[in-house]
Scaffold this active site. Structure first.
Site, PDB file in Angstrom:
ATOM      1  N   ARG A  77       0.828  -1.205   0.000  1.00 60.12           N
ATOM      2  CA  ARG A  77       0.000   0.000   0.000  1.00 60.12           C
ATOM      3  C   ARG A  77       0.862   1.254   0.000  1.00 60.12           C
ATOM      4  O   ARG A  77       0.483   2.282  -0.557  1.00 60.12           O
ATOM      5  CB  ARG A  77      -0.914   0.003   1.227  1.00 60.12           C
ATOM      6  N   TYR A  81       0.295   4.610  -2.206  1.00 60.16           N
ATOM      7  CA  TYR A  81       0.094   5.947  -1.650  1.00 60.16           C
ATOM      8  C   TYR A  81       1.116   6.944  -2.201  1.00 60.16           C
ATOM      9  O   TYR A  81       0.798   8.099  -2.441  1.00 60.16           O
ATOM     10  CB  TYR A  81       0.185   5.904  -0.115  1.00 60.16           C
ATOM     11  N   TYR A 103     -12.804   9.803   0.753  1.00 61.25           N
ATOM     12  CA  TYR A 103     -14.031   9.611   1.519  1.00 61.25           C
ATOM     13  C   TYR A 103     -13.749   9.835   2.998  1.00 61.25           C
ATOM     14  O   TYR A 103     -12.611   9.729   3.452  1.00 61.25           O
ATOM     15  CB  TYR A 103     -14.668   8.256   1.223  1.00 61.25           C
TER      16      TYR A 103
END
Lengths: 278, 72
Positions: A77, A81, A103
């Site tokens: 991840r 990012y 979100y």
């Protein structure tokens, strides 16, 4: 009636970045200012909760670029990012007014928005974060928890297990992304039960195994209700969970008075709250 | 057929619709000529019904774990 107000556009404007939150629930949480950032941007990058929300965002702007394709099963991840930061900064350096839309709250459990703002400011560009309603905010409302009543600790689950964190069992304990324990990439399924047993082993130092914990997920579409399940701590490893679910442990012990500090406050009261002579 | 995204946004910003019972909301959506998928999602509270209508991909949760980017 408010007269039409507008700032004249500058020629040769430098690039800029604003990271905004959509809130958790489609249509319910978007602030007027966050919507304005989206509508006034040259290009919008989207890291949102699902494809329906992304389509809603596309109604607000003609150039919405999804960040989802940069995830990959087995891909760290952290790589994803960093790519997001690079994508946004490339447009900022090209002189664009960029809006990163995430979100919830763009600065809560979100490495890239903080990083892109840091990089943009270091390079002399205007950068701003606009808060949104986070999953944490929804949790307080849906579960009826006031962090002021007992205190509340929050940990990302991997940090909680892999680092020596101090637990206060007189406060609420909120553990985020429990299904992602031991998963440095992304996954369609949650971690094997053996990983989550490690979490239970760690928690059992401070909580009884029969302690009731809540598994919580906020509503992301307005036709949904919050998902709230209660299980015993001992059953957490075998309870199926999704990455967006949060585990909440209520206090297991009562708070204790600190008599030493109470005496010190009483001594100060005698000095500062003494009756004024008539 | 009414536009599903517009209907979702309308439900999200209206207090009586957002907190209506599933049956009441489904009845309102039927009268508004909502898609079968949206009406079913409202009736059951399960957004999975919208998958077909939107060629739904299963998104990864964004803003995921911060420990690994920090520690590794």
């Amino acid at each position: 009636m408010v007269a039409s107000l507008s700032i004249p556009s500058e020629g040769n404007a430098r690039g800029s970045i604003a990271c905004v939150g959509l809130g958790m629930t489609l249509g319910s949480h978007l602030t007027p200012l966050a919507r304005s950032h989206i509508e006034q941007a040259d290009v919008v990058f989207a890291g949102v909760s699902d494809a329906v929300v992304e389509k809603w965002l596309q109604r607000m702007h003609g150039d919405v670029r999804s960040l989802q394709p940069y995830y990959g099963e087995g891909k760290p991840r952290s790589d994803t990012y960093q790519e997001w930061v690079d994508l946004m900064m490339a447009e900022v350096r090209a002189g664009k007014k960029v809006c990163g839309v995430f979100y919830g709250h763009p600065g809560v459990f979100a490495w890239s928005p903080h990083k892109v703002i840091e990089v943009a400011r270091a390079e002399g560009y205007q950068a701003h974060m606009e808060p949104g309603i986070s999953a944490e905010d929804c949790l307080y409302a849906d579960l009826g928890i006031d962090p002021g009543s007992h205190g509340c600790q929050h940990f990302e689950v991997n940090q909680f297990v892999l680092c020596k964190r101090q637990v206060d069992p007189t406060a609420h304990l909120v553990l985020w992304q429990v299904a992602m324990l031991g998963i440095p990439s992304v996954s369609r399924s949650d971690a094997p039960a053996a990983y989550r047993q490690l979490l239970v082993d760690r928690l059992s130092r401070d909580y009884p195994l029969e302690h009731q914990v809540t598994i919580y997920r906020a509503a992301t579409l307005p036709v949904e209700r919050p998902r709230i399940r209660k299980v015993a701590l001992r059953d957490l490893p075998t309870t199926p969970m999704t990455p967006e679910e949060t585990v909440v442990l209520p206090p297991a012990k009562a708070v204790e008075r600190d008599e030493d500090f109470i005496r010190q406050v009483e001594a100060l009261d005698k000095i500062y709250k003494a009756p004024v002579p008539a | 057929m009414a536009d599903t995204i517009e209907l979702l946004e309308a439900i999200g910003r209206d207090a009586s619709l957002r907190h209506a019972t599933a049956d009441a909301l489904a009845a309102v959506l039927e009268r508004a000529k909502a898609s079968h998928a949206l009406t079913a999602a409202a009736a059951t509270g399960d957004s999975a019904h919208l998958k077909k209508e939107f060629d739904y991909r299963l998104d990864h949760v964004t803003q995921s774990s911060q420990t690994f980017p920090i520690m590794l």
